[in-house]
Scaffold this motif. Sequence first.
Motif, PDB file in Angstrom:
ATOM      1  N   GLU A  84       0.820  -1.268  -0.071  1.00 55.98           N
ATOM      2  CA  GLU A  84       0.050   0.075  -0.056  1.00 55.98           C
ATOM      3  C   GLU A  84       0.900   1.060   0.094  1.00 55.98           C
ATOM      4  O   GLU A  84       0.565   2.250  -0.512  1.00 55.98           O
TER       5      GLU A  84
ATOM      6  N   ARG B 101       1.835   6.202  -7.073  1.00 58.20           N
ATOM      7  CA  ARG B 101       0.707   6.813  -7.724  1.00 58.20           C
ATOM      8  C   ARG B 101       0.586   8.311  -7.968  1.00 58.20           C
ATOM      9  O   ARG B 101       0.067   8.964  -8.783  1.00 58.20           O
TER      10      ARG B 101
ATOM     11  N   GLU C 248      -2.601   9.287 -11.284  1.00 61.69           N
ATOM     12  CA  GLU C 248      -3.894   9.058 -10.596  1.00 61.69           C
ATOM     13  C   GLU C 248      -4.416   7.665 -11.489  1.00 61.69           C
ATOM     14  O   GLU C 248      -5.178   7.089 -10.816  1.00 61.69           O
TER      15      GLU C 248
ATOM     16  N   TRP D 128      -3.443   1.876 -10.714  1.00 57.51           N
ATOM     17  CA  TRP D 128      -4.253   1.303  -9.507  1.00 57.51           C
ATOM     18  C   TRP D 128      -3.344  -0.115  -9.211  1.00 57.51           C
ATOM     19  O   TRP D 128      -2.427  -0.483  -9.690  1.00 57.51           O
TER      20      TRP D 128
ATOM     21  N   MET E 100      -3.957  -3.765  -6.739  1.00 55.42           N
ATOM     22  CA  MET E 100      -4.687  -4.461  -5.710  1.00 55.42           C
ATOM     23  C   MET E 100      -3.961  -5.810  -5.138  1.00 55.42           C
ATOM     24  O   MET E 100      -3.345  -6.417  -5.872  1.00 55.42           O
TER      25      MET E 100
END
Length: 134
Positions: free
Chosen positions: A19, A26, A30, A33, A35
């Motif tokens: 994270e 990031r 933007e 992404w 996961m």
Amino acid sequence: MIEISVWQECLRRLHHAFETSAATVRQGNEGMWFMPGHRTTEPRPLEAWAEFNGTDDLGLREELVIFVTFTRVGDSIKGEADLSTGDGMVLADGPTLVVREADSAAAILDYATAVEAFVRDCEPTLREVLCRAR
């Protein structure tokens, strides 16, 4: 047998590293992404990964994965980590671990710390591949 709390702490550290690096990469992009995920099986008491995705200037989608796995091999635990493309080409090998399972709790947490550093070290590659000319 390793206590479940050791695996839970290891997973917590790995997810936090994923994270944190995703937030860093990031910045200024933007559209990127990520996961995270994990699973456990009998031969692999922990597998954890983070998929990072972005789109380059030509609109082509790029995917990179940091994958960490712990495997039982006889009476030992083996840990491996790498950064690879979505189709499996390894871009960077991370730290490895081989330790007797009976003596492994502290070594597993030390290994998680080494993998956290590896994830941070992967940030320039993640940024370069996923955030081209942004």
